[in-house]
Design a protein around this motif. Structure first.
Motif, short mmCIF file in Angstrom:
data_model
loop_
_atom_site.label_atom_id
_atom_site.label_comp_id
_atom_site.label_asym_id
_atom_site.label_seq_id
_atom_site.Cartn_x
_atom_site.Cartn_y
_atom_site.Cartn_z
N PRO A 196 33.92 40.45 38.59
CA PRO A 196 34.61 41.51 37.84
C PRO A 196 35.98 41.84 38.40
O PRO A 196 36.15 41.97 39.61
CB PRO A 196 33.65 42.70 37.98
N GLY A 197 36.95 41.95 37.50
CA GLY A 197 38.31 42.26 37.92
C GLY A 197 39.19 41.03 38.09
O GLY A 197 40.38 41.16 38.35
N ALA A 198 38.62 39.85 37.90
CA ALA A 198 39.42 38.63 38.07
C ALA A 198 40.03 38.21 36.73
O ALA A 198 39.34 38.17 35.71
CB ALA A 198 38.55 37.50 38.60
N VAL A 199 41.31 37.90 36.75
CA VAL A 199 41.94 37.30 35.58
C VAL A 199 41.41 35.88 35.48
O VAL A 199 41.56 35.10 36.41
CB VAL A 199 43.48 37.27 35.74
N TYR A 200 40.70 35.58 34.39
CA TYR A 200 40.08 34.26 34.32
C TYR A 200 40.72 33.38 33.26
O TYR A 200 40.43 32.20 33.18
CB TYR A 200 38.58 34.37 34.06
N ARG A 201 41.58 33.98 32.44
CA ARG A 201 42.21 33.18 31.41
C ARG A 201 43.62 33.72 31.17
O ARG A 201 43.82 34.93 31.13
CB ARG A 201 41.38 33.30 30.13
#
Ligand code: B12
Ligand code: FES
Lengths: 535, 212
Positions: A342-347
């Motif tokens: 959670p909280g990670a920019v994944y795209r």
């Protein structure tokens, strides 16, 4: 994507979700899990939430029995019985106790199971409906799943950090720590055995499963992890002379593990042996699970990690190597990196020259995971902000690119680009060298299977544009998730899988990148942020 | 005339444009510019500018390798026999110790040192400490440069100075560098100097020479 706003204890989380999963499952993927004791079958009544706003399905009969109409009228529901379709606001009434373990989803591997249909083993056991556990012992992460042996169905899964991280995040540091002192070696060994027990206990208490009927356990891992687990021969891997030879690291005291885990006392515990050198049974499991060696067609399997393992099938021989690119794709080693949580920019996407991005679970940006990094770099190059040598163009003022600025900051520095380039180049060089050894080009590849760090988020086209993957039709590239765990499940369930493992070991050729004279030249070419050369 | 083209060479080098750099240096030679001058005004000043750019935050491996490769090609044009000037400021013996097979960093160090007028004798990777010291003794080296990319080599690094003094070679200075060593202090590694970058190492050797 619809948005779930969940109040839990004092905080509020914003969780975008895809419809089709129960509220309990959606919460399970975050740190805000709801209490649970029956695998979400609606029998325990622990998973209580209150709906504050939003429309959901009608209560199920179980909810009437366990909650009563008075509670239902107040909007109190069982999270496992609610299947949200639209935006929803809830309060989690019974948060789960903090745990080091998170749930693995069943669907992901179900897909794989259908594709590979091996015959199940006949299990003779004194226990009715016995269960089995498959473990993938990774350097960073331990993942395990619990299966019903008779049907092969995965009932529950967990993953969490390998507690040996305290001794160092990479295998070398841990091997040295073990070689330095017997006490440290013993501690590391114990830590992993305990962690596996803890994960099983989390499953037992949360899903209401009796561990006493776990009669079988299979474990795969990289060679370093297996030597540390068995406490045998960890010094060998520190010597380049033993990198091509078999390292004996099968444990000799597994009966005592069964006792400490409180599973079936005579449970059969099987650690799958590594191949040789650094090539562990995790890679072998991945090859079995993805069936890359199934026919004549050329195929490539890449298991991304701090040490990425690469296997190339040319129809007759399986060429394998390990490329130590560092942990950039696991969200570490860069100034902005965090794991895919959670909280990670994944795209990151590019529209009309502007960059847009998506964040895992709640809206707050905490950093960027591997797939986000690849998207960002690819789009910076595409939009003329980053040159292919890794230098920002004049379109980027200052020393770094600012993706998010304000309350939270997310910057990509020049140093981050360098770390990324090295990681990519190590893997790219590994792929190029294997293709060269096998006398193949990317045109001979009919399939690429991707396992490990990226999960389901990797944008394959972007990965090709920056030269992380060979340029073949994107529909020939499959994102397979944790292939090591999937393969380990097969070793647990089917004797055919064990047999194919025996055949495999005859077909493998290990390539040591350190002994390739032209490594530096190939690595150098792969440092460029551009599509991979060769066809 | 030569002023202008040396500048052109400098630019080609800094861009890492290998073929242009080779063309420019051939032109200079044809115009009777002495190799020594091309080294000091072209190559060395390219190195100085690269040095300024190579702070830890600004480092980019590809950029450095590009410049490095262009420099080595130009050196081959200038000194066709062995790619380095006949008289050198001193000899540096380099190597990666037993168990370590990484050599990219060490190769960059060699390029930078060569460009700055030193001669490098490289013992390669996975090299026993004894072999490194034997070579340093034979070559009457000024310094030994140990490169370490994996943490496992640290105990070996700590031995180098002790063995040198045991063998009466205490005058040979020892410097260490590479990703696994640069976080450590010189005291903890028992060496004379720990370099953050290859340029850092060159400054250190330059300084030894000045003191002498
Ligand atoms: C390329 C690479 C490889 C290649 C090496 C090929 C080769 N011919 O060199 C291959 C694929 C073979 C490889 C193998 C392995 N590698 Co490797 N590899 C890398 C990688 C990607 C880049 C290293 C590199 O070349 N850097 C570029 C150079 C230029 O940087 P540098 O050496 O620091 O040099 C600069 C300065 O430090 C200075 N310098 C360097 N030396 C010296 C010396 C002196 C005297 C001076 C003055 C200056 C100086 O000059 C340079 C310019 O300024 C790194 C990860 C990363 N992202 O950095 C891992 C990494 C170094 N590898 C690692 C590991 C673990 C391995 C393996 C054990 C993995 C495995 N399981 O198989 C093996 C075996 C290695 C061994 N025992 O030696 C780890 C080390 C971890 C640790 N704590 O020890 C790293 C950090 C990756 C990781 N995080 O896991 N690897
Ligand atoms: S009732 Fe929902 S988890 Fe048990």
């Amino acid at each position: 994507m619809p948005l779930l706003i969940a109040k839990i204890e004092k905080s509020e989380r914003r969780i975008p979700f895809t419809p089709g999963r129960s509220l309990r499952d959606i919460l399970d993927a975050t740190e805000s899990r709801v209490r649970s004791g029956c695998r979400g079958s609606g029998a325990c009544g622990f998973c209580r939430v209150q709906i504050e706003a939003g429309k959901v399905n009608e209560p199920t009969p179980n909810e009437y029995t366990l909650l009563g109409s008075a509670r239902l009228e107040k909007g109190i529901r069982l999270a496992c019985q609610v299947m949200p379709e639209d935006d929803l606001r809830i309060v989690v009434l019974e948060p789960a106790p903090k745990s080091n373990w998170r749930s693995l989803f069943a669907e992901e591997d179900e897909v794989r199971r259908i594709k590979t249909s091996l015959t199940l083993r006949e299990f003779q056991s004194e226990v009715e409906h016995p269960y089995g556990v498959a473990v993938d012992l990774g350097t960073t992460r331990i993942s395990l799943s619990l299966l019903e042996l008779s049907s092969g169905k995965r009932l529950a899964g967990r993953y969490g950090l390998n507690p040996q991280m305290r001794f160092g995040s990479d295998i070398m540091t841990r091997l040295v720590a073990a070689s330095e002192s017997q006490i440290q070696a013993q501690t590391m060994r114990q830590q992993v055995i305990e962690a596996i027990g803890e994960a099983m206990l989390d499953i037992a208490t949360r899903e209401g499963i009796n561990l006493k009927i776990v009669t079988r356990l299979a474990l795969v891992g990289n060679t370093a992890m297996l030597t540390l687990l068995s406490g045998r021969n960890y010094g060998m891997l520190l010597q380049p002379s033993s990198w091509m030879s078999y390292v004996d690291c099968l444990p000799q005291d597994t009966e005592s593990w069964a006792v400490s885990w409180d599973i079936y006392p005579r449970a059969r515990i099987e650690v799958i042996a590594p191949l040789a050198g650094f090539v562990g049974s995790d890679l072998l499991a991945g090859v079995v699970a993805t069936r890359v060696t199934e026919n004549e067609a050329g195929a490539l399997l890449i298991d991304f990690g701090t040490n990425s393992e690469i296997a190339l099938w040319d129809g007759q021989t399986l060429w394998v190597t390990s490329a130590a690119g560092g942990p950039a794709f696991e969200g570490s080693g860069t100034s902005c990196g965090i794991p895919a949580e959670p909280g990670a920019v994944y795209r990151v996407s590019l529209e009309n020259g502007e960059l847009d991005f998506a964040v895992i679970a709640d809206g707050k940006v905490r950093g960027m995971c591997g797939s986000g990094l690849i998207d960002l770099i690819a789009n910076l190059v595409k939009s003329g902000r980053l040159g292919k040598t890794g230098r920002f163009t004049s379109n980027v003022p200052g020393e770094c690119f600012k993706l998010v600025e304000g309350e939270q900051n997310l910057y990509l520095t020049k140093g981050d680009v360098d770390v990324f380039q090295r990681a990519k180049a190590a893997i790219g060089a590994g792929i190029n060298i294997l293709l060269e050894k096998a006398g193949m080009g990317s045109r001979n590849l009919h399939r690429i299977c991707i396992g490990g760090a990226f999960g389901q988020f990797l944008n394959v086209g972007n990965a090709q544009d920056i030269g992380l993957l060979p340029n073949i039709q994107t529909d020939l590239i499959e994102l397979c998730g944790n292939t090591a765990l999937a393969g380990c499940e097969w070793f647990l369930l089917s004797s055919e899988a064990t047999k194919s493992l025996e055949i495999l070991t005859e077909q493998v050729k290990i390539i040591n990148l350190a002994q390739c004279d032209d490594f530096e030249d190939i690595f150098f070419k792969n440092l460029y942020i551009e599509p991979m050369a060769g066809s | 005339m030569s002023e202008l083209t040396i500048n052109r060479l400098l630019e080609a080098l800094l861009e890492g444009n290998q073929s242009l750099a080779v063309v420019e240096s051939r032109k200079l030679l044809e115009n009777d510019v002495k190799p020594e001058r091309i080294v000091t005004e072209g190559i060395e000043s390219a190195m100085t500018q690269l040095d300024a750019k190579c702070t830890v935050e600004q480092f980019n491996l590809l950029e450095i390798m590009l410049v490095g490769r262009a420099v080595m090609e130009v050196m081959k044009v200038l000194y066709p026999t062995d790619g380095s000037p006949p008289d050198t400021k001193g000899i540096v013996v380099t190597g990666a110790l037993e168990g370590d097979v990484h050599d990219l960093g060490k190769n960059i160090l060699r390029i930078v040192l060569t460009a700055k007028g030193y001669r490098v004798v490289d013992c390669g990777t996975d090299c026993p400490v004894e072999k490194l010291i034997d070579t340093a003794a034979q070559e009457a080296a000024l310094t030994i440069g140990v490169s370490g990319l994996i943490t496992t080599v640290i105990p070996q690094v700590r031995q180098v100075t002790a063995i040198l003094s045991e063998r009466g070679l205490g005058h040979i200075k020892v410097m260490a560098g590479g990703a696994a060593l640069k976080q450590a202090t010189a005291e903890s590694l028992n060496v004379d100097f720990v370099a953050q970058t290859a340029f850092d190492g060159v400054h250190y050797i330059d300084q030894i020479l000045e003191v002498k």
